[in-house]
Motif scaffolding. Structure first.
Motif, PDB file in Angstrom:
ATOM      1  N   THR A 119     -54.828   9.245  25.551  1.00  0.00           N
ATOM      2  CA  THR A 119     -54.906   9.983  24.302  1.00  0.00           C
ATOM      3  C   THR A 119     -54.897   8.983  23.153  1.00  0.00           C
ATOM      4  OG1 THR A 119     -53.731  11.839  25.307  1.00  0.00           O
ATOM      5  CG2 THR A 119     -53.823  11.779  22.913  1.00  0.00           C
ATOM      6  N   MET A 120     -55.847   9.149  22.249  1.00  0.00           N
ATOM      7  CA  MET A 120     -55.989   8.245  21.118  1.00  0.00           C
ATOM      8  C   MET A 120     -55.404   8.901  19.868  1.00  0.00           C
ATOM      9  SD  MET A 120     -57.504   5.830  22.745  1.00  0.00           S
ATOM     10  CE  MET A 120     -57.956   4.734  21.433  1.00  0.00           C
ATOM     11  N   TYR A 121     -54.693   8.095  19.062  1.00  0.00           N
ATOM     12  CA  TYR A 121     -54.060   8.546  17.828  1.00  0.00           C
ATOM     13  C   TYR A 121     -54.613   7.708  16.672  1.00  0.00           C
ATOM     14  CZ  TYR A 121     -50.920  10.638  21.203  1.00  0.00           C
ATOM     15  OH  TYR A 121     -50.403  11.357  22.255  1.00  0.00           O
ATOM     16  N   PRO A 122     -55.744   8.129  16.088  1.00  0.00           N
ATOM     17  CA  PRO A 122     -56.413   7.308  15.073  1.00  0.00           C
ATOM     18  C   PRO A 122     -55.558   6.976  13.849  1.00  0.00           C
ATOM     19  CG  PRO A 122     -57.883   9.045  15.829  1.00  0.00           C
ATOM     20  CD  PRO A 122     -56.529   9.336  16.410  1.00  0.00           C
ATOM     21  N   ASP A 123     -54.724   7.895  13.376  1.00  0.00           N
ATOM     22  CA  ASP A 123     -53.936   7.637  12.167  1.00  0.00           C
ATOM     23  C   ASP A 123     -52.930   6.512  12.360  1.00  0.00           C
ATOM     24  OD1 ASP A 123     -55.314   9.646  10.912  1.00  0.00           O
ATOM     25  OD2 ASP A 123     -53.671  11.100  11.002  1.00  0.00           O
ATOM     26  N   SER A 124     -52.294   6.479  13.514  1.00  0.00           N
ATOM     27  CA  SER A 124     -51.276   5.456  13.767  1.00  0.00           C
ATOM     28  C   SER A 124     -51.834   4.272  14.550  1.00  0.00           C
ATOM     29  CB  SER A 124     -50.091   6.059  14.528  1.00  0.00           C
ATOM     30  OG  SER A 124     -50.522   6.582  15.771  1.00  0.00           O
ATOM     31  N   GLY A 128     -51.974   6.555  24.012  1.00  0.00           N
ATOM     32  CA  GLY A 128     -50.996   6.945  25.018  1.00  0.00           C
ATOM     33  C   GLY A 128     -51.683   6.994  26.368  1.00  0.00           C
ATOM     34  N   ALA A 129     -51.054   6.424  27.383  1.00  0.00           N
ATOM     35  CA  ALA A 129     -51.590   6.443  28.753  1.00  0.00           C
ATOM     36  C   ALA A 129     -50.678   7.306  29.608  1.00  0.00           C
ATOM     37  CB  ALA A 129     -51.650   5.025  29.311  1.00  0.00           C
ATOM     38  N   PHE A 130     -51.274   8.267  30.341  1.00  0.00           N
ATOM     39  CA  PHE A 130     -50.508   9.234  31.131  1.00  0.00           C
ATOM     40  C   PHE A 130     -51.070   9.304  32.547  1.00  0.00           C
ATOM     41  CE2 PHE A 130     -50.993  10.548  26.716  1.00  0.00           C
ATOM     42  CZ  PHE A 130     -49.679  10.494  26.295  1.00  0.00           C
ATOM     43  N   VAL A 131     -50.224   9.015  33.532  1.00  0.00           N
ATOM     44  CA  VAL A 131     -50.638   9.008  34.938  1.00  0.00           C
ATOM     45  C   VAL A 131     -49.621   9.797  35.746  1.00  0.00           C
ATOM     46  CG1 VAL A 131     -51.085   7.557  36.958  1.00  0.00           C
ATOM     47  CG2 VAL A 131     -51.684   6.719  34.678  1.00  0.00           C
ATOM     48  N   LYS A 145     -46.882   5.812  28.610  1.00  0.00           N
ATOM     49  CA  LYS A 145     -46.709   4.639  27.749  1.00  0.00           C
ATOM     50  C   LYS A 145     -47.561   4.782  26.510  1.00  0.00           C
ATOM     51  CE  LYS A 145     -44.107   2.102  30.467  1.00  0.00           C
ATOM     52  NZ  LYS A 145     -42.793   1.636  30.145  1.00  0.00           N
ATOM     53  N   TYR A 146     -47.064   4.236  25.406  1.00  0.00           N
ATOM     54  CA  TYR A 146     -47.792   4.215  24.148  1.00  0.00           C
ATOM     55  C   TYR A 146     -47.969   2.758  23.725  1.00  0.00           C
ATOM     56  CZ  TYR A 146     -46.766   9.154  24.036  1.00  0.00           C
ATOM     57  OH  TYR A 146     -46.691  10.484  24.359  1.00  0.00           O
ATOM     58  N   TYR A 147     -49.142   2.463  23.172  1.00  0.00           N
ATOM     59  CA  TYR A 147     -49.475   1.094  22.791  1.00  0.00           C
ATOM     60  C   TYR A 147     -50.158   1.094  21.428  1.00  0.00           C
ATOM     61  CZ  TYR A 147     -48.887   0.418  27.807  1.00  0.00           C
ATOM     62  OH  TYR A 147     -48.397   0.413  29.090  1.00  0.00           O
ATOM     63  N   ASN A 148     -49.921   0.029  20.662  1.00  0.00           N
ATOM     64  CA  ASN A 148     -50.710  -0.195  19.465  1.00  0.00           C
ATOM     65  C   ASN A 148     -52.100  -0.630  19.897  1.00  0.00           C
ATOM     66  OD1 ASN A 148     -48.650   0.255  17.503  1.00  0.00           O
ATOM     67  ND2 ASN A 148     -47.774  -1.720  18.083  1.00  0.00           N
ATOM     68  N   LEU A 149     -53.118  -0.162  19.196  1.00  0.00           N
ATOM     69  CA  LEU A 149     -54.485  -0.505  19.591  1.00  0.00           C
ATOM     70  C   LEU A 149     -54.760  -1.998  19.533  1.00  0.00           C
ATOM     71  CD1 LEU A 149     -56.632   2.345  18.033  1.00  0.00           C
ATOM     72  CD2 LEU A 149     -56.032   1.996  20.426  1.00  0.00           C
ATOM     73  N   ASP A 150     -54.061  -2.718  18.666  1.00  0.00           N
ATOM     74  CA  ASP A 150     -54.321  -4.155  18.583  1.00  0.00           C
ATOM     75  C   ASP A 150     -53.488  -4.975  19.579  1.00  0.00           C
ATOM     76  OD1 ASP A 150     -51.879  -3.899  17.332  1.00  0.00           O
ATOM     77  OD2 ASP A 150     -52.497  -4.850  15.451  1.00  0.00           O
ATOM     78  N   ASP A 151     -52.666  -4.304  20.406  1.00  0.00           N
ATOM     79  CA  ASP A 151     -51.965  -5.024  21.476  1.00  0.00           C
ATOM     80  C   ASP A 151     -52.995  -5.433  22.511  1.00  0.00           C
ATOM     81  OD1 ASP A 151     -49.545  -4.581  20.277  1.00  0.00           O
ATOM     82  OD2 ASP A 151     -48.917  -2.979  21.625  1.00  0.00           O
ATOM     83  N   ASP A 152     -52.914  -6.662  22.957  1.00  0.00           N
ATOM     84  CA  ASP A 152     -53.887  -7.132  23.935  1.00  0.00           C
ATOM     85  C   ASP A 152     -53.241  -8.252  24.746  1.00  0.00           C
ATOM     86  OD1 ASP A 152     -56.284  -7.327  25.294  1.00  0.00           O
ATOM     87  OD2 ASP A 152     -57.228  -8.607  23.784  1.00  0.00           O
TER      88      ASP A 152
END
Length: 159
Positions: A119-124, A128-131, A145-152
């Motif tokens: 699930t993508m949260y464009p504003d923040s 979110g990854a769900f398995v 788990k939730y991640y910032n898009l710029d985490d790499d």
């Protein structure tokens, strides 16, 4: 499969920051496996889940009563009783329901029940990854788990 009557179900409540609503999981109560359905009620001056879209699950909303605003794919639309909206499993399905009226807003939310889902949260700028269980599913999740898009990180450790 079974029959579920909404009056037999208890509301669950979410009240966190600007997100506030009540929910009854009809699909779960009727033992649905491939199609989810929840009844939502947003009190006056409240919002649904943060603005988001799913990458694996299509959703749809149908307003039963009340009025509000639907933020959809970056635009806002009036949203009232009788309105139906399909939400594709991509960026064009990004949405959030806002009750900017003085009365409750009640709607049905339907979704496919595919997992895993991202699930993508464009504003923040998060994802979110769900398995292990689809959105709104009964089973225990193996991963949430939730991640910032710029985490790499690198694929290979140490490189």
């Amino acid at each position: 499969m079974g029959i579920a009557h909404e009056s037999d179900l208890d509301w669950t409540e979410m009240d966190r920051e600007e997100t506030k609503f009540k929910r009854k999981q009809l699909g779960e109560a009727a033992d649905s496996e491939q199609l989810g359905c929840s009844l939502y009620e947003l009190p006056a001056d409240s919002k649904s889940w943060p603005y988001h879209y799913h990458t694996a699950n299509e959703e749809a909303l149908y307003v039963l009563y009340g009025t509000g605003t639907l933020r959809l794919d970056g635009e806002t639309h009036d949203f009232s009783a009788g309105d139906y909206v399909a939400l594709p499993a991509d960026e064009s399905g990004a949405h959030r329901v806002i009750n900017d009226s003085e009365e409750p807003l009640r709607y049905l939310a339907f979704s496919t029940m595919n997992e895993p889902d991202v699930t993508m949260y464009p504003d923040s700028e998060k994802l979110g990854a769900f398995v292990g269980s689809p959105p709104g599913g009964r089973g225990g999740r193996k991963l949430t788990k939730y991640y910032n898009l710029d985490d790499d990180v690198d694929y290979w450790d140490g490189e």
